[in-house]
Design an enzyme around this catalytic site. Structure first.
Site, PDB file in Angstrom:
ATOM      1  CG  HIS A 194      -1.911   0.986   1.372  1.00 42.65           C
ATOM      2  ND1 HIS A 194      -1.664   2.288   1.731  1.00 42.65           N
ATOM      3  CD2 HIS A 194      -3.242   0.902   1.161  1.00 42.65           C
ATOM      4  CE1 HIS A 194      -2.803   2.960   1.742  1.00 42.65           C
ATOM      5  NE2 HIS A 194      -3.781   2.143   1.398  1.00 42.65           N
TER       6      HIS A 194
ATOM      7  CG  ASP B 220       0.739  -2.040   6.154  1.00 46.83           C
ATOM      8  OD1 ASP B 220      -0.156  -2.051   7.026  1.00 46.83           O
ATOM      9  OD2 ASP B 220       0.596  -1.517   5.035  1.00 46.83           O
TER      10      ASP B 220
ATOM     11  CD  GLN C 156      -6.817  -4.222   4.175  1.00 51.04           C
ATOM     12  OE1 GLN C 156      -7.700  -5.018   4.512  1.00 51.04           O
ATOM     13  NE2 GLN C 156      -7.099  -2.998   3.813  1.00 51.04           N
TER      14      GLN C 156
ATOM     15  CE  LYS D  49      -7.201   0.101   6.242  1.00 49.69           C
ATOM     16  NZ  LYS D  49      -7.981   0.357   5.034  1.00 49.69           N
TER      17      LYS D  49
ATOM     18  CB  CYS E 288      -3.599   3.259  -1.698  1.00 52.34           C
ATOM     19  SG  CYS E 288      -4.781   4.556  -1.444  1.00 52.34           S
TER      20      CYS E 288
HETATM   21  N1  PMP Z   1      -1.722  -0.547   4.666  1.00 54.44           N
HETATM   22  C1  PMP Z   1      -2.683  -1.258   4.064  1.00 54.44           C
HETATM   23  C2  PMP Z   1      -2.354  -2.624   3.574  1.00 54.44           C
HETATM   24  C3  PMP Z   1      -3.964  -0.734   3.925  1.00 54.44           C
HETATM   25  O1  PMP Z   1      -4.915  -1.435   3.322  1.00 54.44           O
HETATM   26  C4  PMP Z   1      -4.231   0.559   4.423  1.00 54.44           C
HETATM   27  C5  PMP Z   1      -5.612   1.182   4.294  1.00 54.44           C
HETATM   28  N2  PMP Z   1      -6.190   1.096   3.058  1.00 54.44           N
HETATM   29  C6  PMP Z   1      -3.206   1.245   5.044  1.00 54.44           C
HETATM   30  C7  PMP Z   1      -1.969   0.668   5.157  1.00 54.44           C
HETATM   31  C8  PMP Z   1      -3.387   2.620   5.599  1.00 54.44           C
HETATM   32  O2  PMP Z   1      -4.337   2.614   6.594  1.00 54.44           O
HETATM   33  P1  PMP Z   1      -4.858   4.022   7.163  1.00 54.44           P
HETATM   34  O3  PMP Z   1      -5.419   4.746   5.968  1.00 54.44           O
HETATM   35  O4  PMP Z   1      -5.898   3.652   8.144  1.00 54.44           O
HETATM   36  O5  PMP Z   1      -3.696   4.701   7.725  1.00 54.44           O
END
Ligand code: PMP
Length: 424
Positions: free
Chosen positions: A121, A199, A202, A225, A371
């Site tokens: 991401h 990270d 997910q 999430k 993203c």
């Molecule tokens: N890493 C991953 C794999 C994600 O899916 C996301 C959220 N889409 C993020 C990081 C970032 O999360 P946040 O927008 O809550 O900071």
């Protein structure tokens, strides 16, 4: 063996009473909230609200106590090495930036390598690029293998041949749902003297995560999430990795002594929590962890697995549909693990048009590059140059087999419509 489904949990989520006509398949972006979380917020704001840490009155002490108990609860829930290494941030993104700007600035220099993977991401890529540009380090990505997880040979080769100081890897892909072999990756990284950030944005909502078992030095996640309120993220760090490092942001709460000329700083975790935090939301996150703990992370994972496999069995081979990520046969052979994220494209249709069409049928999905533009390029999704991306449906504990059937029915309609368009 057949995978067990959870009982229908939608009665716990007021959203589904307000919107009985919606099929919500966008939990990978953010989840709905159970009544227990909404109650925790309402109760706290109604009669228990006070700022924490500095108050001399009982209500403030009570709020402080409840806030700090969520830190301990989080440490237990995620197997953190120590509660003092659990830092509250705004979200997973801020947690990663915090590590980049503290540990990263202290440990990386010219020529050093930050090793990521092709599935990251942007939140686990751009902060490292910013750091790299400021200190002369480089960001290098390990390739993906067939199943959509990191190619371990390429990963190991890069660890051997490059001066890797940090591995920053996604635990679960937000596009493919694939689960990286993070424990093995962490072991290899440590053998080569590199620190590891995972990270878990997910992964934490969908798998039982034990940070100590995974061996990660840093693990990050977002409350929103995983049934909790927005505005709360966690950084779970081995305390020794952060101890003695300079602060990230300056302000109240993170200091020891302040004069006009300079300051000394509080120990962990306060040092990295400048300013008033999202107090009620952290308490709400505690209620979300209680709820998830009550259902059981293993049962959540099994439920989502059952829904994913049902969806794949219905959708694989549907004319005009391209599915991305590990297929049913690969999953049944146990060659790779995958969470309940389902990216796809309908031939001849832009992902946004497909999502719009599904929305007309009450099916909420996401469309775009999610993203993860480097992954979109690696997948060769249509318009990879222009990054049209994919449509993405994602499942969580409140989804049911009926939701899958609704998606399948709606998709049949979409692919017939666009198939005819393509024919004319
Ligand atoms: N890493 C991953 C794999 C994600 O899916 C996301 C959220 N889409 C993020 C990081 C970032 O999360 P946040 O927008 O809550 O900071």
């Amino acid at each position: 063996p057949s995978l067990a489904l959870l009982p229908d949990l939608r009665a716990d989520f007021p959203f589904f009473q307000v919107h009985p006509d919606l099929t919500f398949l966008d939990s990978a972006a953010s989840t709905q909230k159970p009544q227990a979380v909404i109650d925790a917020l309402t109760d706290f704001y109604t009669g228990e609200y006070a700022n924490i840490h500095r108050g001399a009155y009982r209500l403030s002490a009570l709020a402080t106590d409840r806030f700090e108990r969520v830190r301990e609860q989080s440490a237990r829930f995620f197997g953190a090495p120590a509660a003092e290494g659990v830092i509250f941030t705004r979200n997973a993104t801020e947690s990663i930036n915090l590590v980049a700007q503290t540990w990263g600035r202290a440990h990386l220099g010219a020529g050093d390598v930050i090793l990521v993977t092709e599935l990251e991401h942007h939140a686990n890529l751009v902060p490292w690029q910013l750091l790299a540009h400021s200190c002369g380090a480089r960001v290098v990505a390990a390739r993906l293998g067939e199943g959509g997880t990191v190619d371990l040979e390429d990963y190991a080769a890069k660890l051997r041949s490059l001066p890797v100081r940090l591995v920053a890897a996604g635990h679960v892909s937000n596009v493919l749902g694939t689960v990286n072999p993070v424990r093995h990756m962490t072991e290899l990284a440590h053998e080569h003297g590199a620190a590891v950030l995972l990270d878990g944005a997910q992964a934490a909502p969908h798998l039982q995560v034990n940070v100590q078992e995974l061996g990660a030095d840093f693990y990050v996640l977002s409350s929103h999430k995983m049934l909790g309120p927005g505005g709360v993220g966690l950084l779970i760090a081995r305390p020794e990795r952060l101890r003695g490092l300079p602060p990230y942001q300056g302000g109240g709460g993170m200091i020891d002594e302040v004069t006009v000329d300079g300051s000394t700083y509080a120990p962990l975790p306060g040092r990295y929590e400048a300013g008033t935090p999202a107090i009620a939301e952290v308490i709400g996150f505690g209620a979300a962890l209680d709820y998830l703990g009550g259902v059981g992370p293993e049962r959540v994972a099994e439920h989502e697995q059952a829904l994913l496999r049902l969806a794949l069995s219905e959708l694989e081979g549907m004319p005009g549909l391209t599915l991305y990520g590990a297929g049913l046969a690969t999953l049944e052979r146990g060659e790779t693990e995958r969470c309940g994220v389902l990216p796809f494209n309908v031939r001849g249709a832009h992902p946004h048009d497909v999502a719009g069409f599904l929305d007309e049928e009450g099916v909420c999905v996401r469309a775009g590059h999610h993203c993860a533009q480097p992954l979109m390029r690696a997948l060769g999704a249509p318009g990879a140059g222009g990054l049209a991306g994919t449509v993405r449906a994602s499942f969580y504990l409140y989804n049911t087999p009926d939701d899958v059937h609704t998606l399948v029915r709606a998709l049949r309609g979409v692919s017939e419509f666009f198939g005819e368009e393509a024919d004319t």
